[in-house]
Design an enzyme around this catalytic site. Sequence first.
Site, PDB file in Angstrom:
ATOM      1  N   LYS A  18      37.476  38.407  32.980  1.00 38.05           N
ATOM      2  CA  LYS A  18      36.684  39.623  32.858  1.00 38.05           C
ATOM      3  C   LYS A  18      37.344  40.665  31.942  1.00 38.05           C
ATOM      4  O   LYS A  18      36.687  41.225  31.070  1.00 38.05           O
ATOM      5  CB  LYS A  18      36.488  40.193  34.265  1.00 38.05           C
ATOM      6  CG  LYS A  18      35.605  41.383  34.371  1.00 38.05           C
ATOM      7  CD  LYS A  18      35.309  41.693  35.833  1.00 38.05           C
ATOM      8  CE  LYS A  18      36.549  41.908  36.689  1.00 38.05           C
ATOM      9  NZ  LYS A  18      37.298  43.146  36.395  1.00 38.05           N
ATOM     10  N   ARG A  93      33.517  48.346  42.841  1.00 36.95           N
ATOM     11  CA  ARG A  93      34.116  47.234  43.578  1.00 36.95           C
ATOM     12  C   ARG A  93      33.612  47.184  45.023  1.00 36.95           C
ATOM     13  O   ARG A  93      33.930  46.237  45.746  1.00 36.95           O
ATOM     14  CB  ARG A  93      35.638  47.413  43.658  1.00 36.95           C
ATOM     15  CG  ARG A  93      36.408  46.979  42.436  1.00 36.95           C
ATOM     16  CD  ARG A  93      36.849  45.555  42.550  1.00 36.95           C
ATOM     17  NE  ARG A  93      38.223  45.207  42.245  1.00 36.95           N
ATOM     18  CZ  ARG A  93      38.865  45.388  41.113  1.00 36.95           C
ATOM     19  NH1 ARG A  93      38.346  46.059  40.140  1.00 36.95           N
ATOM     20  NH2 ARG A  93      40.078  44.918  40.939  1.00 36.95           N
ATOM     21  N   ARG A 132      48.511  31.890  35.959  1.00 40.54           N
ATOM     22  CA  ARG A 132      48.790  33.301  35.700  1.00 40.54           C
ATOM     23  C   ARG A 132      49.938  33.793  36.580  1.00 40.54           C
ATOM     24  O   ARG A 132      50.795  34.548  36.127  1.00 40.54           O
ATOM     25  CB  ARG A 132      47.525  34.115  35.981  1.00 40.54           C
ATOM     26  CG  ARG A 132      47.387  35.335  35.124  1.00 40.54           C
ATOM     27  CD  ARG A 132      45.939  35.783  35.037  1.00 40.54           C
ATOM     28  NE  ARG A 132      45.655  36.760  36.072  1.00 40.54           N
ATOM     29  CZ  ARG A 132      44.484  37.436  36.149  1.00 40.54           C
ATOM     30  NH1 ARG A 132      43.519  37.207  35.254  1.00 40.54           N
ATOM     31  NH2 ARG A 132      44.282  38.301  37.076  1.00 40.54           N
ATOM     32  N   ARG A 138      52.209  40.739  35.706  1.00 42.39           N
ATOM     33  CA  ARG A 138      51.922  41.980  36.428  1.00 42.39           C
ATOM     34  C   ARG A 138      52.492  41.923  37.827  1.00 42.39           C
ATOM     35  O   ARG A 138      52.551  40.857  38.426  1.00 42.39           O
ATOM     36  CB  ARG A 138      50.391  42.146  36.531  1.00 42.39           C
ATOM     37  CG  ARG A 138      49.801  43.033  35.466  1.00 42.39           C
ATOM     38  CD  ARG A 138      48.319  42.880  35.372  1.00 42.39           C
ATOM     39  NE  ARG A 138      47.607  43.064  36.636  1.00 42.39           N
ATOM     40  CZ  ARG A 138      46.281  42.986  36.723  1.00 42.39           C
ATOM     41  NH1 ARG A 138      45.546  42.738  35.656  1.00 42.39           N
ATOM     42  NH2 ARG A 138      45.691  43.156  37.882  1.00 42.39           N
ATOM     43  N   ARG A 149      43.537  39.412  46.508  1.00 46.60           N
ATOM     44  CA  ARG A 149      42.531  40.030  45.643  1.00 46.60           C
ATOM     45  C   ARG A 149      41.261  39.194  45.597  1.00 46.60           C
ATOM     46  O   ARG A 149      40.153  39.723  45.544  1.00 46.60           O
ATOM     47  CB  ARG A 149      43.096  40.271  44.237  1.00 46.60           C
ATOM     48  CG  ARG A 149      44.005  41.494  44.210  1.00 46.60           C
ATOM     49  CD  ARG A 149      44.828  41.624  42.944  1.00 46.60           C
ATOM     50  NE  ARG A 149      44.048  41.509  41.741  1.00 46.60           N
ATOM     51  CZ  ARG A 149      44.509  41.050  40.584  1.00 46.60           C
ATOM     52  NH1 ARG A 149      45.760  40.652  40.488  1.00 46.60           N
ATOM     53  NH2 ARG A 149      43.724  40.977  39.549  1.00 46.60           N
TER      54      ARG A 149
HETATM   55  P1  AMP Z   1      41.876  45.149  38.107  1.00 50.82           P
HETATM   56  O1  AMP Z   1      42.746  45.335  36.909  1.00 50.82           O
HETATM   57  O2  AMP Z   1      40.466  45.566  37.868  1.00 50.82           O
HETATM   58  O3  AMP Z   1      42.000  43.777  38.702  1.00 50.82           O
HETATM   59  O4  AMP Z   1      42.420  46.169  39.222  1.00 50.82           O
HETATM   60  C1  AMP Z   1      43.748  46.087  39.716  1.00 50.82           C
HETATM   61  C2  AMP Z   1      43.862  46.805  41.056  1.00 50.82           C
HETATM   62  O5  AMP Z   1      43.486  48.181  40.925  1.00 50.82           O
HETATM   63  C3  AMP Z   1      42.955  46.283  42.152  1.00 50.82           C
HETATM   64  O6  AMP Z   1      43.508  45.169  42.812  1.00 50.82           O
HETATM   65  C4  AMP Z   1      42.828  47.501  43.064  1.00 50.82           C
HETATM   66  O7  AMP Z   1      43.978  47.685  43.850  1.00 50.82           O
HETATM   67  C5  AMP Z   1      42.763  48.646  42.057  1.00 50.82           C
HETATM   68  N1  AMP Z   1      41.372  48.940  41.644  1.00 50.82           N
HETATM   69  C6  AMP Z   1      40.834  48.804  40.387  1.00 50.82           C
HETATM   70  N2  AMP Z   1      39.545  49.160  40.369  1.00 50.82           N
HETATM   71  C7  AMP Z   1      39.241  49.531  41.631  1.00 50.82           C
HETATM   72  C8  AMP Z   1      38.053  49.980  42.274  1.00 50.82           C
HETATM   73  N3  AMP Z   1      36.898  50.123  41.594  1.00 50.82           N
HETATM   74  N4  AMP Z   1      38.117  50.266  43.596  1.00 50.82           N
HETATM   75  C9  AMP Z   1      39.262  50.156  44.289  1.00 50.82           C
HETATM   76  N5  AMP Z   1      40.402  49.722  43.762  1.00 50.82           N
HETATM   77  C10 AMP Z   1      40.414  49.406  42.445  1.00 50.82           C
END
Ligand code: AMP
Length: 196
Positions: A18, A93, A132, A138, A149
């Site tokens: 994504k 989310r 990954r 990360r 996740r």
């Molecule tokens: P991502 O890079 O989109 O996978 O986001 C990494 C982490 O950021 C997630 O595992 C959450 O802890 C936090 N996060 C990102 N976007 C959101 C969201 N819309 N709502 C809540 N937590 C978020």
Amino acid sequence: MTKLPHRIVLVGPPGAGKGTQAVILSQQLGIPHISTGDMLREAVSAGSELGQQVKAVLDSGELVSDEILVKIVRERLTNSDCQFGFLLDGFPRTVQQAEALTEMLKELARPLTHLVKIIVPQEVLIARIISRAQEAGRSDDTLEVVSRRVQVYWEKTAPVIKYYQLLSVSGGEIKMVEVDGIGTVEEVSARLMGAL
Ligand code: AMP
């Protein structure tokens, strides 16, 4: 001919590619790429108050509170660069975030135009996630955290797609798009552009 604005939400489980596709798509469409994950990680590296508040949650694979997310997305969407479209990556989310987004876009008179979902079979996702995790770029990319996740995605984020399906059948203008996420980055991005 004037170009129609694209106001897109991109969704897909962890490992679907994504983030990579969001960068390419936003460049091709000339719209800002709004990644809430990037915004939160930037806050963590900057050591800001927000960063300190969310670091532990990010590292655990859980979601940061709806209240915090809605606030940062609201601020970002009212920025003038979002006037001619935007691509949201990683938000909403939860169904609560989706409802808040619907409200704020109503206030701005700029409803979403597309919900784009990248589909990848479970076994491919698992293989990608394991490789990954082995690269471990990360701090939230360890196998344990990524598994959490994935679980959080199915519990909290999959219902967001249902929310938009209901919204679209009840007369919303939003176009639901599903794209096969198997193949090279170029193949998937060509499919995405084709589907829009
Ligand atoms: P991502 O890079 O989109 O996978 O986001 C990494 C982490 O950021 C997630 O595992 C959450 O802890 C936090 N996060 C990102 N976007 C959101 C969201 N819309 N709502 C809540 N937590 C978020």
